[in-house]
Design an enzyme around this catalytic site. Structure first.
Site, PDB file in Angstrom:
ATOM      1  N   GLU A  35       0.839  -1.209   0.000  1.00 27.94           N
ATOM      2  CA  GLU A  35       0.000   0.000   0.000  1.00 27.94           C
ATOM      3  C   GLU A  35       0.872   1.257   0.000  1.00 27.94           C
ATOM      4  O   GLU A  35       0.624   2.206  -0.756  1.00 27.94           O
ATOM      5  CB  GLU A  35      -0.907  -0.028   1.246  1.00 27.94           C
ATOM      6  CG  GLU A  35      -1.850   1.148   1.333  1.00 27.94           C
ATOM      7  CD  GLU A  35      -2.639   1.172   2.650  1.00 27.94           C
ATOM      8  OE1 GLU A  35      -2.453   0.265   3.485  1.00 27.94           O
ATOM      9  OE2 GLU A  35      -3.432   2.124   2.817  1.00 27.94           O
ATOM     10  N   CYS A  40      -1.465  -0.686  13.037  1.00 23.75           N
ATOM     11  CA  CYS A  40      -1.463  -1.904  13.875  1.00 23.75           C
ATOM     12  C   CYS A  40      -1.769  -1.635  15.335  1.00 23.75           C
ATOM     13  O   CYS A  40      -2.011  -2.573  16.088  1.00 23.75           O
ATOM     14  CB  CYS A  40      -0.153  -2.674  13.722  1.00 23.75           C
ATOM     15  SG  CYS A  40       1.280  -1.648  13.758  1.00 23.75           S
ATOM     16  N   CYS A  53       4.755  -2.025  21.889  1.00 25.87           N
ATOM     17  CA  CYS A  53       3.919  -3.054  22.528  1.00 25.87           C
ATOM     18  C   CYS A  53       4.656  -3.798  23.632  1.00 25.87           C
ATOM     19  O   CYS A  53       4.011  -4.440  24.472  1.00 25.87           O
ATOM     20  CB  CYS A  53       3.438  -4.058  21.494  1.00 25.87           C
ATOM     21  SG  CYS A  53       2.518  -3.291  20.157  1.00 25.87           S
TER      22      CYS A  53
HETATM   23 FE1  SF4 Z   1      -0.886  -0.013  20.822  1.00 26.13          FE
HETATM   24 FE2  SF4 Z   1       0.047  -0.466  23.274  1.00 26.13          FE
HETATM   25 FE3  SF4 Z   1      -1.645  -2.177  22.175  1.00 26.13          FE
HETATM   26 FE4  SF4 Z   1       0.857  -2.036  21.248  1.00 26.13          FE
HETATM   27  S1  SF4 Z   1       0.236  -2.706  23.297  1.00 26.13           S
HETATM   28  S2  SF4 Z   1      -1.013  -2.112  19.991  1.00 26.13           S
HETATM   29  S3  SF4 Z   1       1.258   0.164  21.471  1.00 26.13           S
HETATM   30  S4  SF4 Z   1      -2.099  -0.034  22.725  1.00 26.13           S
END
Ligand code: SF4
Length: 445
Positions: free
Chosen positions: A145, A163, A372
């Site tokens: 994309e 994501c 994350c």
């Molecule tokens: Fe977003 Fe935090 Fe979930 Fe990762 S852990 S997808 S940074 S909210």
């Protein structure tokens, strides 16, 4: 924070991610500080706007009284395991394997991938797959994309990553004008769920109605994401009303609590491998858990797509987008095409840098500090907030796994080559669009 003492974030009863236990709350204000200072919605609320939770759960991560907790789904998953008609499939996000050990006294950042797979089998999983497979799928779809937007000359730029569901909800709520900039690619766990109920079911001759897809994630916002009404793409493709792409999300912390209740000690388990055919990811897929990881993975893919060669040298350790700074940027020239990229974490930082961010081609935004790896569903070590040294240890552990692994780029993954050859046909092809892409909409604040 002193002005916030005596107050707490409002949590509605129908919040799919977070529960507030009134009797434990001492109104210390830590939750409000986390939301106002690095996330954003509470800052607007304190200024008189309605409160709109983006489900990131960072308030849970900093609550010293455990008055805010992740909304649990363990009992629903246990019930599915007990039901002989159900086939329970677990899929683990990259960051879980570098944090699960925290709950069992392992050193910070310990890489416990194989033990984690064994633990999930011991808890009752029929299959254990790896979301790094769908991180690679995400890179193929999102990277294609991006190249289309850049090469067409009139595509909407910058392209923002999609994501992080908390970031997507933030844009839908507070910056709907940016919706055309968000990649239409679903997050890895949502691609994984759709692929499990279509591709995997077809390959293994399973009735998709019997499959219960459980994503194991560091993230509370994923509990919200899987409830988005449009995330039933497998059901729509197969003509099965009510079939959801994913059924449950369990956080790393829920898994560790379940293991402890069942007397499963991580250090007593032998390592085992994921199941196939959705059990392998490249190093690019593994580093998705780190701030800058999605960007580095996408640049490796863009290099291969534009040159026909494997990425090498600096792109396999792309320092400008690594590290705990909340804003990083770089310029990469590939086959005479210069791509400007930026990486941000924290929606407050995204807000602060927004005018600058609009000058780039591709921007990665994660809500949680460091990506994350410090999602609010990770084990809590009674330190508020999570120390940088712990984040750094988890980040280093994922980079080490990338360095030591054989496959560096998403295109190198033979399971990805097989899914396109045998099922999807091409990135952004008709079936990919149907199963792996989505759309967004303006939400009321
Ligand atoms: Fe977003 Fe935090 Fe979930 Fe990762 S852990 S997808 S940074 S909210």
């Amino acid at each position: 924070m002193s002005g916030l003492i005596g107050k707490h974030v409002p949590v509605s009863a129908d919040n799919p991610s977070i529960l507030r236990l009134e009797d434990r709350c001492v109104d210390c204000g830590h939750c409000l500080a986390a939301c106002a200072e690095s996330i954003g919605p509470a800052r607007r609320w304190l200024d008189g706007a309605p409160f709109s939770c983006i489900n990131c759960g960072q308030c849970v991560a900093v609550c010293p009284e455990q008055a805010l907790v992740v909304k649990p789904q363990i009992e629903q998953v246990k019930a599915a395991i007990r039901d002989p008609q159900k086939i329970v499939v677990f899929s683990t996000s990259p960051s879980v394997r570098v944090a699960l050990g925290d709950a069992f006294g392992f050193p910070p950042g310990a890489f416990v991938e194989g033990e984690m797979v064994s633990a999930l089998r011991a808890l009752g999983a029929d299959y254990v797959f790896d979301v790094t497979f769908s991180a690679d799928l995400t890179i193929l779809e999102e990277g294609t994309e991006l190249l289309r937007r850049v090469l067409s000359g009139d595509g909407v730029l910058p392209q923002f990553t999609s994501c992080c569901p908390a970031w997507v909800k933030y844009v839908e709520t507070f910056h709907p004008e940016l919706i055309p900039h968000i990649s239409t690619a679903k997050s890895p766990i949502s691609m994984q769920g759709a692929a499990i109920k279509t591709y995997l079911a077809q390959k293994k001759g399973l009735d998709p109605r019997r499959i219960v897809s459980v994503a194991v994630a560091p993230c509370t916002a994923k509990k919200f994401e899987i409830t988005r009404p449009e995330f039933d793409s497998a059901g729509r493709a197969l003509g099965i009303p009510g079939l959801r792409d994913n059924d449950y999300v369990l956080t790393t912390r829920e898994i560790s609590q379940w293991m402890q209740e069942d007397g499963l000690a991580l250090d007593r388990l032998f390592a085992s491998d994921f199941d196939g055919p959705m059990g392998r990811g490249s190093g690019a897929g593994v580093i998705f858990g780190n701030t800058g990881g999605v960007m580095e993975a996408a640049l490796r893919m863009a290099y291969s797509a534009l040159t026909g060669e494997d990425p090498g040298g600096p792109l396999l350790r792309f320092e400008p987008v690594r590290g705990l700074s909340d804003f990083k940027h770089a310029e990469v020239t590939v086959a005479d095409k210069t791509i400007r990229v930026a990486v941000v974490y924290g929606t407050e930082a995204a807000e602060r840098y927004l005018p600058d961010l609009m000058q780039y081609h591709f921007v990665e935004v994660m809500t949680c500090p460091g990506g994350c790896i410090s999602g609010a569903g990770q084990p809590i070590r009674n330190v508020t907030p999570v120390e940088d040294s712990l984040r750094e240890a988890r980040i280093a552990s994922l980079y080490q796994a990338d360095q030591e692994g054989g496959m560096k780029a998403s295109l190198d993954n033979p399971e990805i080559q097989a899914v396109y050859r045998d099922f999807l046909t091409a990135p952004m092809g008709e079936l990919s669009e149907q199963l792996l892409h989505t759309s967004y909409y303006k939400r009321d604040a």
